[in-house]
Design a protein around this motif. Structure first.
Motif, PDB file in Angstrom:
ATOM      1  N   ARG A  96       0.809  -1.220   0.000  1.00 16.90           N
ATOM      2  CA  ARG A  96       0.000   0.000   0.000  1.00 16.90           C
ATOM      3  C   ARG A  96       0.845   1.275   0.000  1.00 16.90           C
ATOM      4  O   ARG A  96       0.306   2.367  -0.008  1.00 16.90           O
ATOM      5  N   MET A  97       2.145   1.156   0.046  1.00 15.11           N
ATOM      6  CA  MET A  97       3.002   2.349   0.108  1.00 15.11           C
ATOM      7  C   MET A  97       4.037   2.310  -0.999  1.00 15.11           C
ATOM      8  O   MET A  97       4.358   1.239  -1.518  1.00 15.11           O
ATOM      9  N   PRO A  98       4.560   3.484  -1.351  1.00 11.12           N
ATOM     10  CA  PRO A  98       5.611   3.512  -2.370  1.00 11.12           C
ATOM     11  C   PRO A  98       6.846   2.756  -1.889  1.00 11.12           C
ATOM     12  O   PRO A  98       7.113   2.658  -0.686  1.00 11.12           O
ATOM     13  N   VAL A  99       7.597   2.233  -2.834  1.00 13.56           N
ATOM     14  CA  VAL A  99       8.792   1.451  -2.523  1.00 13.56           C
ATOM     15  C   VAL A  99       9.734   2.237  -1.614  1.00 13.56           C
ATOM     16  O   VAL A  99      10.295   1.684  -0.661  1.00 13.56           O
ATOM     17  N   GLU A 100       9.896   3.526  -1.870  1.00 13.53           N
ATOM     18  CA  GLU A 100      10.840   4.317  -1.062  1.00 13.53           C
ATOM     19  C   GLU A 100      10.399   4.447   0.401  1.00 13.53           C
ATOM     20  O   GLU A 100      11.223   4.664   1.279  1.00 13.53           O
ATOM     21  N   ALA A 101       9.121   4.278   0.691  1.00 13.27           N
ATOM     22  CA  ALA A 101       8.632   4.344   2.075  1.00 13.27           C
ATOM     23  C   ALA A 101       8.755   2.996   2.779  1.00 13.27           C
ATOM     24  O   ALA A 101       8.740   2.928   4.011  1.00 13.27           O
ATOM     25  N   GLN A 102       8.875   1.916   2.023  1.00 13.32           N
ATOM     26  CA  GLN A 102       8.936   0.590   2.625  1.00 13.32           C
ATOM     27  C   GLN A 102      10.153   0.420   3.526  1.00 13.32           C
ATOM     28  O   GLN A 102      10.058  -0.219   4.574  1.00 13.32           O
ATOM     29  N   ASP A 103      11.278   0.992   3.145  1.00 21.36           N
ATOM     30  CA  ASP A 103      12.473   0.884   3.988  1.00 21.36           C
ATOM     31  C   ASP A 103      12.243   1.507   5.352  1.00 21.36           C
ATOM     32  O   ASP A 103      12.631   0.942   6.377  1.00 21.36           O
ATOM     33  N   ALA A 104      11.620   2.684   5.378  1.00 17.17           N
ATOM     34  CA  ALA A 104      11.335   3.349   6.659  1.00 17.17           C
ATOM     35  C   ALA A 104      10.402   2.493   7.502  1.00 17.17           C
ATOM     36  O   ALA A 104      10.595   2.353   8.714  1.00 17.17           O
ATOM     37  N   ALA A 105       9.402   1.900   6.873  1.00 16.31           N
ATOM     38  CA  ALA A 105       8.453   1.060   7.598  1.00 16.31           C
ATOM     39  C   ALA A 105       9.143  -0.173   8.177  1.00 16.31           C
ATOM     40  O   ALA A 105       8.949  -0.521   9.346  1.00 16.31           O
ATOM     41  N   LEU A 106       9.965  -0.821   7.356  1.00 12.51           N
ATOM     42  CA  LEU A 106      10.660  -2.024   7.826  1.00 12.51           C
ATOM     43  C   LEU A 106      11.702  -1.693   8.885  1.00 12.51           C
ATOM     44  O   LEU A 106      11.870  -2.449   9.845  1.00 12.51           O
ATOM     45  N   ASP A 107      12.387  -0.572   8.727  1.00 14.01           N
ATOM     46  CA  ASP A 107      13.354  -0.151   9.751  1.00 14.01           C
ATOM     47  C   ASP A 107      12.657   0.065  11.081  1.00 14.01           C
ATOM     48  O   ASP A 107      13.152  -0.338  12.137  1.00 14.01           O
ATOM     49  N   TRP A 108      11.494   0.717  11.046  1.00 13.41           N
ATOM     50  CA  TRP A 108      10.731   0.957  12.279  1.00 13.41           C
ATOM     51  C   TRP A 108      10.320  -0.371  12.896  1.00 13.41           C
ATOM     52  O   TRP A 108      10.493  -0.587  14.096  1.00 13.41           O
ATOM     53  N   LEU A 109       9.808  -1.264  12.071  1.00 15.46           N
ATOM     54  CA  LEU A 109       9.352  -2.559  12.571  1.00 15.46           C
ATOM     55  C   LEU A 109      10.496  -3.339  13.205  1.00 15.46           C
ATOM     56  O   LEU A 109      10.363  -3.900  14.298  1.00 15.46           O
ATOM     57  N   GLU A 110      11.636  -3.366  12.543  1.00 15.30           N
ATOM     58  CA  GLU A 110      12.787  -4.112  13.069  1.00 15.30           C
ATOM     59  C   GLU A 110      13.398  -3.443  14.297  1.00 15.30           C
ATOM     60  O   GLU A 110      14.047  -4.110  15.096  1.00 15.30           O
ATOM     61  N   ALA A 111      13.199  -2.143  14.448  1.00 18.29           N
ATOM     62  CA  ALA A 111      13.747  -1.436  15.616  1.00 18.29           C
ATOM     63  C   ALA A 111      12.925  -1.693  16.888  1.00 18.29           C
ATOM     64  O   ALA A 111      13.396  -1.421  17.990  1.00 18.29           O
ATOM     65  N   LEU A 112      11.726  -2.224  16.722  1.00 18.89           N
ATOM     66  CA  LEU A 112      10.919  -2.554  17.902  1.00 18.89           C
ATOM     67  C   LEU A 112      11.595  -3.675  18.672  1.00 18.89           C
ATOM     68  O   LEU A 112      12.279  -4.518  18.100  1.00 18.89           O
ATOM     69  N   SER A 113      11.361  -3.694  19.958  1.00 18.23           N
ATOM     70  CA  SER A 113      11.879  -4.805  20.755  1.00 18.23           C
ATOM     71  C   SER A 113      11.086  -6.064  20.406  1.00 18.23           C
ATOM     72  O   SER A 113       9.965  -5.980  19.879  1.00 18.23           O
ATOM     73  N   PRO A 114      11.636  -7.244  20.712  1.00 15.72           N
ATOM     74  CA  PRO A 114      10.867  -8.473  20.467  1.00 15.72           C
ATOM     75  C   PRO A 114       9.502  -8.459  21.164  1.00 15.72           C
ATOM     76  O   PRO A 114       8.517  -8.935  20.596  1.00 15.72           O
ATOM     77  N   THR A 115       9.435  -7.889  22.344  1.00 17.33           N
ATOM     78  CA  THR A 115       8.156  -7.808  23.062  1.00 17.33           C
ATOM     79  C   THR A 115       7.178  -6.912  22.324  1.00 17.33           C
ATOM     80  O   THR A 115       5.999  -7.259  22.173  1.00 17.33           O
ATOM     81  N   GLU A 116       7.655  -5.777  21.840  1.00 15.62           N
ATOM     82  CA  GLU A 116       6.783  -4.869  21.100  1.00 15.62           C
ATOM     83  C   GLU A 116       6.297  -5.521  19.799  1.00 15.62           C
ATOM     84  O   GLU A 116       5.115  -5.425  19.465  1.00 15.62           O
ATOM     85  N   ARG A 117       7.203  -6.188  19.086  1.00 15.64           N
ATOM     86  CA  ARG A 117       6.790  -6.877  17.856  1.00 15.64           C
ATOM     87  C   ARG A 117       5.802  -7.987  18.172  1.00 15.64           C
ATOM     88  O   ARG A 117       4.832  -8.199  17.435  1.00 15.64           O
ATOM     89  N   ARG A 118       6.012  -8.686  19.270  1.00 12.63           N
ATOM     90  CA  ARG A 118       5.096  -9.769  19.648  1.00 12.63           C
ATOM     91  C   ARG A 118       3.692  -9.217  19.868  1.00 12.63           C
ATOM     92  O   ARG A 118       2.711  -9.780  19.379  1.00 12.63           O
ATOM     93  N   VAL A 119       3.580  -8.105  20.587  1.00 15.48           N
ATOM     94  CA  VAL A 119       2.265  -7.499  20.814  1.00 15.48           C
ATOM     95  C   VAL A 119       1.665  -7.034  19.492  1.00 15.48           C
ATOM     96  O   VAL A 119       0.494  -7.296  19.202  1.00 15.48           O
TER      97      VAL A 119
END
Length: 126
Positions: A96-119
């Motif tokens: 749903r987002m432009p390719v150039e925004a996907q990196d920012a989204a994935l970086d944010w997701l990966e920067a979450l702690s395992p607990t935050e990602r689990r929730v």
């Protein structure tokens, strides 16, 4: 492997996360490009379309992630279904987002702690 949060999911996520982590996570999310946040909102508002089934191999690979074993255990006999739903939501979110925004989204997701990602992942599979 993962190429959603806003509205209801954001509220559930931030309510379930520890207070300090919740504030940090929300602040980081709010700094994402507008198209990323809009993609989250759109994905949350969308119905649960059919998703490609997950395999046991997919589950084994997911369990190598820090949050994987706890979620698979929590999901129990629904692990294949819930993982397929999670993968589908994350894929659609990115689509749903432009390719150039996907990196920012994935970086944010990966920067979450395992607990935050689990929730987050638990909320995304509901």
């Amino acid at each position: 492997m993962f190429k959603t949060i806003a509205a209801i999911a954001a509220l559930a996520f931030f309510a379930a996360a520890p207070a300090q982590a919740s504030m940090t996570t929300e602040a980081g999310f709010n700094r994402l490009p507008t198209v990323v946040i809009a993609a989250c909102r759109d994905e949350i508002a969308a119905r649960h379309p059919a998703v490609a089934p997950a395999t046991q191999r997919d589950i084994e690979k997911f369990q190598t992630r820090p949050e994987g074993p706890a979620l698979v255990k929590e999901w129990g006999s629904e692990a294949l279904i819930k993982f397929a739903r999670l993968r589908g939501r994350l894929d659609r979110w990115l689509e749903r987002m432009p390719v150039e925004a996907q990196d920012a989204a994935l970086d944010w997701l990966e920067a979450l702690s395992p607990t935050e990602r689990r929730v987050l992942f638990d909320v995304a599979t509901r």
